[in-house]
Motif scaffolding. Structure first.
Motif, PDB file in Angstrom:
ATOM      1  N   VAL A 150       0.847  -1.187   0.000  1.00  0.00           N
ATOM      2  CA  VAL A 150       0.000   0.000   0.000  1.00  0.00           C
ATOM      3  C   VAL A 150       0.885   1.240   0.000  1.00  0.00           C
ATOM      4  O   VAL A 150       2.095   1.147   0.214  1.00  0.00           O
ATOM      5  CB  VAL A 150      -0.912   0.045   1.247  1.00  0.00           C
ATOM      6  N   THR A 151       0.300   2.374  -0.284  1.00  0.00           N
ATOM      7  CA  THR A 151       1.030   3.639  -0.233  1.00  0.00           C
ATOM      8  C   THR A 151       0.514   4.423   0.966  1.00  0.00           C
ATOM      9  O   THR A 151      -0.688   4.594   1.132  1.00  0.00           O
ATOM     10  CB  THR A 151       0.797   4.434  -1.522  1.00  0.00           C
ATOM     11  N   TYR A 152       1.447   4.882   1.773  1.00  0.00           N
ATOM     12  CA  TYR A 152       1.052   5.556   3.004  1.00  0.00           C
ATOM     13  C   TYR A 152       0.555   6.969   2.710  1.00  0.00           C
ATOM     14  O   TYR A 152       1.198   7.712   1.970  1.00  0.00           O
ATOM     15  CB  TYR A 152       2.240   5.613   3.962  1.00  0.00           C
ATOM     16  N   ASP A 153      -0.579   7.317   3.301  1.00  0.00           N
ATOM     17  CA  ASP A 153      -1.052   8.691   3.140  1.00  0.00           C
ATOM     18  C   ASP A 153      -1.547   9.254   4.469  1.00  0.00           C
ATOM     19  O   ASP A 153      -2.399  10.131   4.505  1.00  0.00           O
ATOM     20  CB  ASP A 153      -2.169   8.753   2.075  1.00  0.00           C
ATOM     21  N   GLY A 154      -1.003   8.719   5.535  1.00  0.00           N
ATOM     22  CA  GLY A 154      -1.431   9.170   6.860  1.00  0.00           C
ATOM     23  C   GLY A 154      -0.733  10.445   7.278  1.00  0.00           C
ATOM     24  O   GLY A 154      -0.144  11.161   6.445  1.00  0.00           O
ATOM     25  N   SER A 155      -0.749  10.718   8.576  1.00  0.00           N
ATOM     26  CA  SER A 155      -0.301  12.031   9.020  1.00  0.00           C
ATOM     27  C   SER A 155       1.191  12.106   9.341  1.00  0.00           C
ATOM     28  O   SER A 155       1.697  13.167   9.645  1.00  0.00           O
ATOM     29  CB  SER A 155      -1.112  12.449  10.250  1.00  0.00           C
ATOM     30  N   TYR A 156       1.918  10.995   9.292  1.00  0.00           N
ATOM     31  CA  TYR A 156       3.354  11.067   9.587  1.00  0.00           C
ATOM     32  C   TYR A 156       4.110  11.478   8.320  1.00  0.00           C
ATOM     33  O   TYR A 156       4.326  10.671   7.401  1.00  0.00           O
ATOM     34  CB  TYR A 156       3.853   9.715  10.122  1.00  0.00           C
ATOM     35  N   ALA A 157       4.539  12.732   8.293  1.00  0.00           N
ATOM     36  CA  ALA A 157       5.043  13.336   7.055  1.00  0.00           C
ATOM     37  C   ALA A 157       6.202  12.578   6.398  1.00  0.00           C
ATOM     38  O   ALA A 157       6.190  12.389   5.178  1.00  0.00           O
ATOM     39  CB  ALA A 157       5.430  14.784   7.323  1.00  0.00           C
ATOM     40  N   PRO A 158       7.239  12.144   7.140  1.00  0.00           N
ATOM     41  CA  PRO A 158       8.380  11.556   6.440  1.00  0.00           C
ATOM     42  C   PRO A 158       8.065  10.274   5.678  1.00  0.00           C
ATOM     43  O   PRO A 158       8.910   9.803   4.919  1.00  0.00           O
ATOM     44  CB  PRO A 158       9.364  11.262   7.577  1.00  0.00           C
ATOM     45  N   LEU A 159       6.912   9.688   5.866  1.00  0.00           N
ATOM     46  CA  LEU A 159       6.616   8.445   5.141  1.00  0.00           C
ATOM     47  C   LEU A 159       5.492   8.623   4.123  1.00  0.00           C
ATOM     48  O   LEU A 159       5.097   7.658   3.476  1.00  0.00           O
ATOM     49  CB  LEU A 159       6.254   7.331   6.129  1.00  0.00           C
ATOM     50  N   GLN A 160       4.991   9.856   3.961  1.00  0.00           N
ATOM     51  CA  GLN A 160       3.890  10.062   3.021  1.00  0.00           C
ATOM     52  C   GLN A 160       4.321   9.720   1.602  1.00  0.00           C
ATOM     53  O   GLN A 160       5.359  10.175   1.135  1.00  0.00           O
ATOM     54  CB  GLN A 160       3.387  11.504   3.105  1.00  0.00           C
ATOM     55  N   GLY A 161       3.524   8.870   0.964  1.00  0.00           N
ATOM     56  CA  GLY A 161       3.824   8.469  -0.406  1.00  0.00           C
ATOM     57  C   GLY A 161       4.765   7.285  -0.499  1.00  0.00           C
ATOM     58  O   GLY A 161       5.106   6.850  -1.595  1.00  0.00           O
ATOM     59  N   VAL A 162       5.200   6.762   0.649  1.00  0.00           N
ATOM     60  CA  VAL A 162       6.126   5.632   0.624  1.00  0.00           C
ATOM     61  C   VAL A 162       5.331   4.334   0.532  1.00  0.00           C
ATOM     62  O   VAL A 162       4.296   4.170   1.157  1.00  0.00           O
ATOM     63  CB  VAL A 162       7.023   5.642   1.886  1.00  0.00           C
ATOM     64  N   GLU A 163       5.849   3.406  -0.293  1.00  0.00           N
ATOM     65  CA  GLU A 163       5.240   2.086  -0.410  1.00  0.00           C
ATOM     66  C   GLU A 163       5.602   1.264   0.818  1.00  0.00           C
ATOM     67  O   GLU A 163       6.741   1.285   1.272  1.00  0.00           O
ATOM     68  CB  GLU A 163       5.809   1.357  -1.634  1.00  0.00           C
ATOM     69  N   MET A 164       4.624   0.544   1.340  1.00  0.00           N
ATOM     70  CA  MET A 164       4.888  -0.262   2.527  1.00  0.00           C
ATOM     71  C   MET A 164       3.844  -1.367   2.609  1.00  0.00           C
ATOM     72  O   MET A 164       2.911  -1.406   1.810  1.00  0.00           O
ATOM     73  CB  MET A 164       4.828   0.609   3.773  1.00  0.00           C
ATOM     74  N   SER A 165       4.027  -2.261   3.584  1.00  0.00           N
ATOM     75  CA  SER A 165       3.037  -3.321   3.736  1.00  0.00           C
ATOM     76  C   SER A 165       1.840  -2.783   4.514  1.00  0.00           C
ATOM     77  O   SER A 165       1.957  -1.844   5.298  1.00  0.00           O
ATOM     78  CB  SER A 165       3.649  -4.502   4.483  1.00  0.00           C
ATOM     79  N   ALA A 166       0.681  -3.414   4.308  1.00  0.00           N
ATOM     80  CA  ALA A 166      -0.521  -3.010   5.022  1.00  0.00           C
ATOM     81  C   ALA A 166      -0.322  -3.183   6.523  1.00  0.00           C
ATOM     82  O   ALA A 166      -0.864  -2.413   7.317  1.00  0.00           O
ATOM     83  CB  ALA A 166      -1.711  -3.834   4.547  1.00  0.00           C
ATOM     84  N   ALA A 167       0.463  -4.191   6.910  1.00  0.00           N
ATOM     85  CA  ALA A 167       0.701  -4.422   8.341  1.00  0.00           C
ATOM     86  C   ALA A 167       1.389  -3.207   8.961  1.00  0.00           C
ATOM     87  O   ALA A 167       0.956  -2.689   9.995  1.00  0.00           O
ATOM     88  CB  ALA A 167       1.564  -5.666   8.542  1.00  0.00           C
ATOM     89  N   TYR A 168       2.435  -2.744   8.286  1.00  0.00           N
ATOM     90  CA  TYR A 168       3.174  -1.599   8.822  1.00  0.00           C
ATOM     91  C   TYR A 168       2.299  -0.347   8.810  1.00  0.00           C
ATOM     92  O   TYR A 168       2.294   0.423   9.776  1.00  0.00           O
ATOM     93  CB  TYR A 168       4.453  -1.380   8.018  1.00  0.00           C
ATOM     94  N   ARG A 169       1.526  -0.181   7.730  1.00  0.00           N
ATOM     95  CA  ARG A 169       0.674   1.005   7.680  1.00  0.00           C
ATOM     96  C   ARG A 169      -0.353   0.985   8.803  1.00  0.00           C
ATOM     97  O   ARG A 169      -0.598   2.002   9.464  1.00  0.00           O
ATOM     98  CB  ARG A 169      -0.041   1.115   6.332  1.00  0.00           C
ATOM     99  N   SER A 170      -0.939  -0.199   9.056  1.00  0.00           N
ATOM    100  CA  SER A 170      -1.958  -0.222  10.109  1.00  0.00           C
ATOM    101  C   SER A 170      -1.309   0.022  11.474  1.00  0.00           C
ATOM    102  O   SER A 170      -1.926   0.624  12.351  1.00  0.00           O
ATOM    103  CB  SER A 170      -2.737  -1.530  10.081  1.00  0.00           C
ATOM    104  N   ALA A 171      -0.058  -0.408  11.635  1.00  0.00           N
ATOM    105  CA  ALA A 171       0.626  -0.121  12.905  1.00  0.00           C
ATOM    106  C   ALA A 171       0.893   1.380  13.040  1.00  0.00           C
ATOM    107  O   ALA A 171       0.797   1.943  14.129  1.00  0.00           O
ATOM    108  CB  ALA A 171       1.928  -0.908  12.995  1.00  0.00           C
TER     109      ALA A 171
END
Lengths: 475, 294
Positions: free
Chosen positions: A64-85
């Protein structure tokens, strides 16, 4: 109304008699007997906070691509597990405090189990008839360590990914079986996609169930066999001195429950633990081969990491097969340690030829050799544990890591020898001396004289006098 | 501060030793020198270089040699240092070094900005080296910086930028006190054991992104409470044992009885308990178990 309802149940189910007897149960209340209870309450905290986390955690490596509120990771590809954490940490209400409380509970859970194990070991509480409960206890420890590691691995951050990589390499290092075992456990070549969902099922379902069942059995056996107690005036092999379950012991225990939860919640709210956003995602294009300095496992795995770090780069060849380097420090060493731990009650019974049942505990000094062996194990463990953090301690102490490694390589042999000799010696010295608790506290009677003055008269037989004149429970 | 005192002593000793050189300095500068030609092109001109050379002859020459070619076992040659390196070492106070041994550490700069400019101008006449980079984090991309940092920097400097020990007297410093320019210079130059990254390895935008991420690390979005030193599970374990279990043990010592032997067994309870204790096997003697010590 309430009583009538209770009576209705009792008529059909029974249990009032058992209940009444149970409430009158006597529990010895030395403080060190509460360490196991602390572990129990940590487990309750783990289940409660863990359940909350399952509402939001997604155990999947779907990209998935992160689009949450933590700026340094916005737009970074990652696993859904890490994103949900990350979402648990940044978006969901009370998510982070629950996550941190869960992690702190795990660390304190294992710490309290370890100290409880030490108490049981040094007081000889595992002797007949309690060998079975020792086996259950050690199994509880092993399952909890395993579950801790699984939980830490689920988040798919860079730190836990590094840990998984090490675990995979260790599994691979087992001669003959290694590759099949590693593929079987991890579901293919590292980092296989099935690691996370598979570990999730183990972490939230299977191992907690195993732990809960074993915990139940552990407590049931304590109930059935009755708790051990320290020797003392009025205490024999076949009585128990302490407080009744109801109300005294129940109140103490409930109080302890709230204290444990308060400490864990306090840590969860005030002290940062495992800030996964700092480590970054493990599965992402650029970072898949990356590693951060100061990569350590949680403390309960630290001694194995230390063994790996201290082990020289040997790869011996046995019968034409080369034995991979991590096999001895990371498979054989813990295997040997836990086997000895399991067998300890039987080994001791064999060496001391003492197969009598014991309900009264030893103090450490009553069995100097056992105390010495325990101290030696603690020393080895301590050195390996320090070695596992050699880069962090080197930085903190401003000493070169190589020098520390050399030091630890020597210490891992010297420290247990010294600890064994010293502890045995101290225990023997103490054993020869009549020490206050055994001799009984000197007590005095204050007598008011006819003229109105006061006189202090030492009691001739302090301990017995104290017990006969006392009216109120235990101190 | 020890470092400061050492430096002053060091410099005093140096100036005494370099007195003849100082006297000879104008003559040297006027004479034909191999690297003099490059300096001609630079703005600021001779004045700055001359002033830099004077400072060099006092503070640097004992280790880096008269022509910046280094002194064996004391200091490396500066022929490939260049302006970025000179500015990095001087502005972070690493040079002049507090002692000859080990990795020079960060401290208060010895020279002020003008003196540093002069020294940088002089050092850049000694040979070829990377120029002072043009750093503007605003042109960078934070997420790209995070990825590049994780892939290239975190292995030594730690994910959180807290640094770490690397080997015999070598360590990766914490990045918190570094300025944006110093970070950029260090990336281009690769001071000490650090690898340098040139334009081909890390282009301008990537460099700006890395610097932007490092500035983020200096003031991170930090949730969850006390950061515990930002070095991962080691301090966490320590806190779990000392604070977590420590507080709990204090509590159970308060709740439970403390003497191994309670001196006031309640007779009634003891008797009652004795009745309920049939399952514990044959009663043997209480008290010390002499036979049980292995």
């Amino acid at each position: 109304m309430f009583l009538r309802l209770l009576r209705w149940f009792d008529d059909r189910v029974g249990g009032a008699r058992f209940g009444r007897q149970a409430l009158d149960r006597i529990f010895p209340d030395h403080w060190s007997f509460m360490l196991g209870e602390v572990a129990l309450y940590c487990f309750i905290s783990l289940v409660a906070t863990g359940t909350y986390l399952t509402f939001f955690f997604e155990p999947s490596v779907r990209e998935v691509t992160y689009d949450g509120s933590y700026a340094p990771l916005q737009g970074v590809e990652m696993s859904a597990a890490y994103r949900s954490a990350l979402d648990i940490s940044f978006e969901h209400r009370a998510g982070l405090v629950m996550r941190q409380m869960h992690h702190w509970s795990a660390l304190v859970f294992l710490a309290s189990m370890t100290v409880h194990l030490g108490r049981v070991f040094f007081t000889g509480a595992y002797r007949r008839p309690r060998e079975l409960n020792w086996l259950i206890g050690v199994t509880l420890l092993v399952s909890s360590i395993a579950n801790g590691f699984l939980g830490y691995s689920l988040l798919d951050d860079l730190l836990s990914g590094t840990g998984l990589r090490v675990a995979y390499a260790i599994t691979l290092s087992i001669p003959l079986l290694g590759p099949d075992l590693a593929f079987g456990l991890f579901g293919g070549e590292f980092p296989a996609e099935s690691i996370i969902p598979r570990f999730y099922t183990l972490h939230v379902l299977i191992l907690p169930a195993v732990i809960a069942v074993l915990l139940g059995a552990h407590l049931a056996l304590v109930w059935r066999q009755k708790h051990t107690q320290f020797p003392g005036p009025g205490r024999t092999e076949d009585n128990i001195v302490g407080s009744r379950l109801w109300p005294a012991y129940a109140a103490k225990s409930a109080g302890l429950f709230f204290i444990v939860l308060a400490v864990l919640a306090g840590l969860g709210g005030l002290a940062q633990i495992n800030p996964i956003w700092v480590y970054g995602p493990f599965r992402s294009g650029l970072a898949v081969t990356a590693v951060s300095s100061a990569s350590q496992p949680d403390w309960y795995m630290g001694w194995l990491d230390g063994a790996l770090r201290l082990w020289p780069g040997w790869e011996p060849t046995v019968g034409g097969y080369s034995v991979p380097n991590p096999f001895l420090p990371a498979v054989v060493l813990p295997g040997l340690f836990f086997t000895l731990l399991y067998l300890w009650p039987f080994l001791e019974a064999r060496f001391t030829r003492d197969r009598r049942p014991h309900n009264l505990l030893d103090r450490a000094r009553d069995a100097p050799t056992r105390a010495g062996i325990g101290a030696a194990v603690v020393a080895v463990y301590g050195v390996l544990f320090l070695a596992g953090s050699n880069d962090v301690t080197a930085g903190a102490l401003n000493i070169a890591p190589e020098r520390l490694t050399t030091l630890y390589r020597v210490l891992v042999f010297v420290a247990p020898a010294v600890a064994f000799g010293l502890t045995r010696r101290i225990c023997r010295e103490l054993g020869r001396r009549p020490v206050r608790p055994v001799a009984g506290m000197p007590t005095h009677t204050i007598v008011r004289t006819a003229t109105g003055g006061y006189e202090t008269v030492p009691d001739p037989e302090s301990a017995s006098a104290a017990s006969s004149s006392s009216s109120g429970g235990e101190l | 501060m020890t470092a400061g005192r050492l430096t002053v002593g060091h410099r005093l000793a140096l100036s005494a030793a370099a007195l003849p050189l100082l006297v000879a300095a104008p003559a040297l500068a006027a004479g034909p020198r191999p690297h003099q030609t490059q300096q001609q092109q630079q703005s600021g001109g001779d004045d700055l270089v001359t002033r830099g050379q004077e400072l060099y002859q006092v503070g640097c020459v004992s280790c880096h040699g008269v022509d910046g070619r280094g002194v064996e076992e004391r200091g490396p040659t500066l022929e490939e240092a260049g302006p970025a390196s000179a500015d990095f070492y001087l502005s972070s106070g690493r040079m002049p070094a507090a002692s000859g041994a080990g990795q020079p550490g960060r401290k208060e700069p010895v020279y002020d900005a003008d003196q540093r400019a002069a020294l940088v101008a002089y050092v850049s006449t000694l040979g070829q080296g990377p120029p002072i980079p043009d750093i503007d984090p605003a042109r960078g991309d934070l997420a790209l910086g995070q990825q590049l940092y994780t892939a290239n920097c975190a292995a030594c400097h730690n994910s959180a930028g807290s640094g770490g020990a690397l080997g015999q007297a070598i360590y990766a410093p914490a990045l918190y006190p570094a300025t944006e320019l110093q970070v950029g210079e260090a990336v281009r130059v690769g001071p000490g054991s650090m690898p340098g990254f040139n334009e081909q390895q890390l282009n301008q935008q990537q460099l700006d992104s890395v610097v932007l991420f490092v500035t983020h690390l200096q003031d991170p979005v930090d949730r969850g409470g006390l950061p515990l030193g930002r070095v991962g599970p080691v301090p966490e374990g320590l806190v779990a044992w000392l604070v977590g279990l420590g507080l709990i043990v204090v509590a159970i010592r308060w709740i439970g009885t403390r003497d191994a032997v309670s001196l006031t067994p309640e007779p009634a309870e003891a008797a009652e308990a004795a009745e309920a204790t049939e399952t514990t096997g044959d009663p043997s003697v209480g008290g010390d178990e002499q036979g049980s010590s292995p």
